[in-house]
Design an enzyme around this catalytic site. Sequence first.
Site, PDB file in Angstrom:
ATOM      1  N   ASP A 106       0.944  -1.188   0.132  1.00 43.57           N
ATOM      2  CA  ASP A 106       0.081  -0.031  -0.001  1.00 43.57           C
ATOM      3  C   ASP A 106       0.836   1.140   0.040  1.00 43.57           C
ATOM      4  O   ASP A 106       1.582   1.616   0.935  1.00 43.57           O
ATOM      5  CB  ASP A 106      -0.704  -0.002   1.204  1.00 43.57           C
ATOM      6  CG  ASP A 106      -1.992   1.169   1.046  1.00 43.57           C
ATOM      7  OD1 ASP A 106      -1.543   2.289   0.692  1.00 43.57           O
ATOM      8  OD2 ASP A 106      -3.267   0.893   1.587  1.00 43.57           O
ATOM      9  N   HIS A 107       1.113   1.918  -1.176  1.00 41.12           N
ATOM     10  CA  HIS A 107       1.937   2.854  -1.408  1.00 41.12           C
ATOM     11  C   HIS A 107       1.839   4.130  -0.132  1.00 41.12           C
ATOM     12  O   HIS A 107       2.924   4.834  -0.094  1.00 41.12           O
ATOM     13  CB  HIS A 107       2.196   3.340  -2.815  1.00 41.12           C
ATOM     14  CG  HIS A 107       1.060   4.248  -3.078  1.00 41.12           C
ATOM     15  ND1 HIS A 107       0.026   3.910  -3.835  1.00 41.12           N
ATOM     16  CD2 HIS A 107       1.232   5.658  -3.127  1.00 41.12           C
ATOM     17  CE1 HIS A 107      -0.748   4.985  -3.978  1.00 41.12           C
ATOM     18  NE2 HIS A 107      -0.099   5.933  -3.736  1.00 41.12           N
ATOM     19  N   HIS A 109      -6.236   2.248   1.126  1.00 42.87           N
ATOM     20  CA  HIS A 109      -5.590   3.385   1.771  1.00 42.87           C
ATOM     21  C   HIS A 109      -6.147   4.240   3.112  1.00 42.87           C
ATOM     22  O   HIS A 109      -5.523   4.301   4.181  1.00 42.87           O
ATOM     23  CB  HIS A 109      -5.562   4.459   0.775  1.00 42.87           C
ATOM     24  CG  HIS A 109      -4.896   4.291  -0.549  1.00 42.87           C
ATOM     25  ND1 HIS A 109      -3.720   3.322  -0.571  1.00 42.87           N
ATOM     26  CD2 HIS A 109      -4.798   4.561  -1.895  1.00 42.87           C
ATOM     27  CE1 HIS A 109      -3.160   3.237  -1.831  1.00 42.87           C
ATOM     28  NE2 HIS A 109      -4.022   3.911  -2.709  1.00 42.87           N
TER      29      HIS A 109
END
Length: 487
Positions: A175-176, A238
């Site tokens: 999950d960047h 996110h």
Amino acid sequence: MSSQPASLLVIFGATGDLAQRMLLPSVYGLHRDGQLPPYFRLLGTARSELDSAGFRDMVAATIEQRVPEADRDEASLRALLERIEYQPAALGDEDSFAQLTERVRSMRDGDVVFHLSTAPRFYGQICADLARHGLADPGTRVLLEKPIGHDLATAIEINDGVAQSFDEDRIYRVDHYLGKEGVQNLIALRFGNALFEPLWNARHIEQVQITVAETVGVEGRGDYYDDSGAMRDMLQNHLLQLLCLTAMEPPSQFDPSAVRNEKKKVLRSLRPIGRADVAGHSVAGQYTAGAVDGKAVPGYVDELGRPSRTETFVALRAHIDNWRWSGVPFYLRTGKRMPRRCTEIYLQFRAVPHSIFAQAGANVDPNALVIRLQPEEHIELSLMSKTPGLDRNGLRLSQVSLDLDLHEEFAHHRRRLAYERLYLDAIEGNGTLFVRRDEVECAWAWVDEIFDGWRHAGTVPKHYPAGTWGPSAAVSLTERHGHSWRE
């Protein structure tokens, strides 16, 4: 932690959009700053019939286009290109995959990281092929991009497929957002300062808002987005990760197991939003034609080219049923074509129990903490202060902000891409900022109940003009409880 840093990074989908925008510039940033092991190599692979020289040309063009001029260094780029090779391969083509695995073996000198920057439906097959060719041994690990599935059932299917070849501690789900400086600073702010942790609970906090707002539309990703929507594309991963980091208990230490155990507890404590609750606790929206930054933009169905009931906006009123957060609403919202790009966490503290300034007509606004993650990292604490001047009726008060401008304070530090942090951790075998299987599946289980409620109620996204903060129902979601969105 791995016993040694990986010597080889293999990027599947190395000619794709994510690789161009984020992955290759991140590798360059790490190389330029001397963060990569001296023996490190990069192997790109995709269906494109390139040779290594052609791929190096593409990498050089990407760096020139994507990396700011001040951060580019010709000597560093040349040295990086010498570390890079390319091998075309197509899934299902046994000959090409065999050639790829032979190339991996010839370049390998220690641990290997495989980054699957491909459609998630291919993860299981790629991992099975790697295992069949002897490349899923304990010295290998695999990075998976979101979304892990379309719902709980498909997430389990993908996770099961990958787990047949790789142990869980060698699976790094990306999950960047967890690689962003601002997100990591949230962890530092909470657990590195004695000032906040005693106040970080229902006794002192009135409400929490988490917003991820985008000004862009679907940008050529219409088919993917129409199958996904705002809930699957942004909220399930996110926003719920930000929720976990905001709400979790202090982990015993900053390591993969401790941090991810606490995040899972938050997800398991989320009160279900089922069929009886979706009407009062959720809002789905879809943008119509409007204006963003003074520029006219089309509506979602106009961009898509066909009718659609996919949500481009979602707002939720969530509750975490545990000792720390009982009774505190967590308002979550995300949407496209919002008035401004913004990712932030807003914590409003409870009002003082008694105002000694009320008889003089002075308002005492609640204190608030704002943690902004993008477009710039910024922390702001709102406090009440005396307004300068003389007043015979008593003190006049104004709300003032104590600001921590991270770019001013750390101006000499280069602003890093999120994947630089994530790649460095993956290469060194540190899974703390990656998502564990049970987190993914807990998040899907919670989100699936909302989708079930929407289907049962026949929910159709409410329209909102592009350039606004979503449908009017989103305003009602907070105001009926005496709260207002921070805008």
